[in-house]
Design an enzyme around this catalytic site. Structure first.
Site, mmCIF file in Angstrom:
data_model
loop_
_atom_site.group_PDB
_atom_site.id
_atom_site.type_symbol
_atom_site.label_atom_id
_atom_site.label_comp_id
_atom_site.label_asym_id
_atom_site.label_seq_id
_atom_site.Cartn_x
_atom_site.Cartn_y
_atom_site.Cartn_z
ATOM 1 N N SER A 17 0.859 -1.114 -0.256
ATOM 2 C CA SER A 17 -0.125 -0.371 -0.051
ATOM 3 C C SER A 17 0.969 1.431 -0.001
ATOM 4 O O SER A 17 1.812 1.252 -0.994
ATOM 5 C CB SER A 17 -1.006 0.054 0.960
ATOM 6 O OG SER A 17 -1.989 0.967 0.709
ATOM 7 N N ASP A 71 -9.705 -4.558 -4.600
ATOM 8 C CA ASP A 71 -8.817 -4.261 -4.044
ATOM 9 C C ASP A 71 -9.775 -2.947 -3.974
ATOM 10 O O ASP A 71 -9.441 -2.458 -5.847
ATOM 11 C CB ASP A 71 -7.714 -3.863 -4.188
ATOM 12 C CG ASP A 71 -7.034 -3.142 -3.197
ATOM 13 O OD1 ASP A 71 -7.229 -1.984 -2.678
ATOM 14 O OD2 ASP A 71 -5.500 -3.339 -2.943
ATOM 15 N N HIS A 103 -7.603 -5.261 -0.497
ATOM 16 C CA HIS A 103 -5.821 -4.478 -0.104
ATOM 17 C C HIS A 103 -5.583 -4.963 0.616
ATOM 18 O O HIS A 103 -4.647 -4.578 1.038
ATOM 19 C CB HIS A 103 -6.344 -2.965 0.425
ATOM 20 C CG HIS A 103 -5.744 -2.532 0.016
ATOM 21 N ND1 HIS A 103 -4.509 -1.605 -0.872
ATOM 22 C CD2 HIS A 103 -4.869 -1.021 1.591
ATOM 23 C CE1 HIS A 103 -4.161 -0.628 -1.016
ATOM 24 N NE2 HIS A 103 -3.991 -0.177 0.292
#
Ligand SMILES: *[C@@H]1O[C@H](CO)[C@@H](O)[C@H](O)[C@H]1NC(C)=O
Ligand SMILES: *[C@@H]1O[C@H](CO)[C@@H](O)[C@H](O)[C@H]1NC(C)=O
Ligand SMILES: *[C@@H]1O[C@H](CO)[C@@H](O)[C@H](O)[C@H]1NC(C)=O
Ligand SMILES: *[C@@H]1O[C@H](CO)[C@@H](O)[C@H](O)[C@H]1NC(C)=O
Ligand SMILES: *[C@@H]1O[C@H](CO)[C@@H](O)[C@H](O)[C@H]1NC(C)=O
Length: 407
Positions: free
Chosen positions: A177, A351, A382
């Site tokens: 991320s 995601d 995610h």
């Protein structure tokens, strides 16, 4: 707005305030103090070093100081193989890579013989120190950072510390991320770092956020208003590690599937997609011992700008300050064409933050992509990249093949 959208926005604003209001947290603290032990799992209560020991490795711990004075904890699970650095995302810590224990990325890589390093960014519980700023009394200065500073200073200092310690010229890195964003910042603004990176594996890459959809986009649409409000209330540190709040979330969220779904929509998963078979309700009792872990208001504001401006660019201070700082009305874009290090991009179909379309756009802008992949499972989201039960089956073959080939 539909009722459901309104509900979501309300929940999120509610959450912002609960998490950020420390006076509330103190009240909750006394009421819910006893619940902590009852609701968290054993691994929810252990810190990084203790988890490493439990799963068969001893973690060395280092304090490193960045050029601008932040002091960060770096963990090492020593191995005879080449170094691999794991770097976490926003509001998260090193712990994210080890809370799955024997199937976590840190333990699995260490078992495979790599010399595993797990970093921390400024502001989280392992990075809430500075040589002369106090995070509680020098709020405006201490919390004056976003992914830009984390990439430019923290990641740079971490990579140099490892090179210095091991004598390796360059190392492999894996980001999750915002832990990927910081790589794009560093390699584009300080090009000499391209030579210090063997390959970067980006899990759930974040650079462009142009294709966000509801509910995330709804929150992002009201993001600037929330940010202004927080600023006017003097809240520069947000989403911090408040045990009491974690207790409440854990208590509510781990009471079976219905409460899990409620929490899914209200708290954690609107941002990430929801799949109880991958992040099972019971595992929340571990997660909320480690997450959330604090970040700055500015961090969220900068990410929010990526969505609103539909560009991957530096922080937008407003016209006048931009002119003073950047010499232009708009903040400059990060020059992705300057990133010559090898980049591998891995995305998930479900995601909600790192949308496949945005990752494709990033792939097309990066000059040296050595691997691009959208993982097979339809519900992959995610947080599954770090927390899913099925990472050994669906993600690790990709990671270890890339490492074998390029490290
Ligand atoms: C982890 O917990 C142990 C035992 O409480 C403590 O000695 C150690 O300093 C902690 N490590 C970190 C990194 O906080
Ligand atoms: C790192 O800093 C902490 C707190 O300042 C200190 O307790 C610890 O001993 C330091 N660790 C090392 C390895 O220097
Ligand atoms: C983790 O794996 C090791 C080696 O396979 C095993 O000995 C150990 O019991 C496992 N630990 C836990 C807590 O499951
Ligand atoms: C925050 O950082 C920016 C950019 O480095 C700087 O221009 C600004 O003066 C800083 N603000 C505070 C309050 O330190
Ligand atoms: C590298 O290591 C040496 C010896 O431990 C130390 O004196 C030096 O400050 C280190 N440099 C960096 C950039 O960490």
């Amino acid at each position: 707005m539909t009722t459901r959208q309104l509900f979501l926005v309300t929940c999120i604003i509610f959450l912002y305030f609960d998490i950020t209001s420390s006076s509330h947290a103190d009240e909750f603290e006394s009421v819910f103090a006893d619940i902590s032990d009852a609701t968290l799992s054993e691994d929810g209560k252990l810190n990084f070093s203790q988890l490493a020991t439990k799963y068969g490795h001893s973690a060395d711990q280092y304090n490193l100081t960045t050029e601008d004075g932040y002091i960060l904890t770096l963990f090492n699970l020593p191995g005879n193989g080449p170094s691999v650095l794991l770097f976490h995302g926003i509001d998260d810590t090193s712990d994210t890579f080890i809370i799955r224990g024997n199937t976590s990325l840190a333990i699995t890589s260490a078992n495979a013989g790599y010399n595993v390093w797990v970093g921390n960014s400024r502001g989280n519980k392992y990075g809430r120190r500075h040589v002369n700023l106090n995070p509680d009394t020098d709020k405006e200065e201490f919390w004056n950072f976003s992914f830009h500073e984390i990439g430019y200073y923290d990641l740079a200092a971490t990579i140099d510390f490892i090179r210095n310690k091991t004598g390796e010229d360059s190392i492999a890195t894996i980001g999750h991320s915002q832990g990927t964003t910081v790589h794009y910042v560093l390699a584009s603004t300080r090009p000499e770092y391209n030579e210090r990176i063997k390959v970067t594996i980006s899990l759930a890459p974040i650079a462009f956020l142009s294709n966000l959809a509801p509910p995330v986009s709804l929150v992002a649409d009201v993001g600037p208003a929330i940010s202004l409000l927080l600023k006017s209330l003097g809240m520069e540190e947000i989403l911090q590690d408040h045990k009491a709040l974690s207790n409440i979330i854990t208590l509510i969220c781990s009471k079976g599937l219905i409460s899990y779904a409620l929490c899914g929509f209200g708290a954690l998963f609107p941002f990430s997609g929801i799949d109880p078979s991958n992040i099972e309700p019971e595992f929340l009792r571990t997660i909320f011992g480690h997450y959330p872990a604090a970040t700055s208001r500015k961090s969220l504001a900068h990410l929010n700008q990526l969505y609103l401006r539909k560009r991957f660019s530096q922080y937008d201070y407003g016209t006048i300050k931009n002119l003073a700082k950047y010499g232009s009305i708009a903040p400059p874009d990060y020059d992705l064409s300057a990133i010559t290090a090898k980049m591998a991009l891995v995305a998930g179909k479900n995601d909600q933050l790192s949308k496949v379309k945005d990752v494709e756009h990033l792939r097309d802008k990066l000059p040296n992509v050595v691997h691009y992949e959208v993982l097979k499972p339809k519900l992959w989201s995610h947080l599954d990249f770090v927390w899913a039960k099925t990472v050994p089956e669906y993600l690790y073959p990709t990671i270890f093949n890339i490492l074998k080939k390029h490290v």
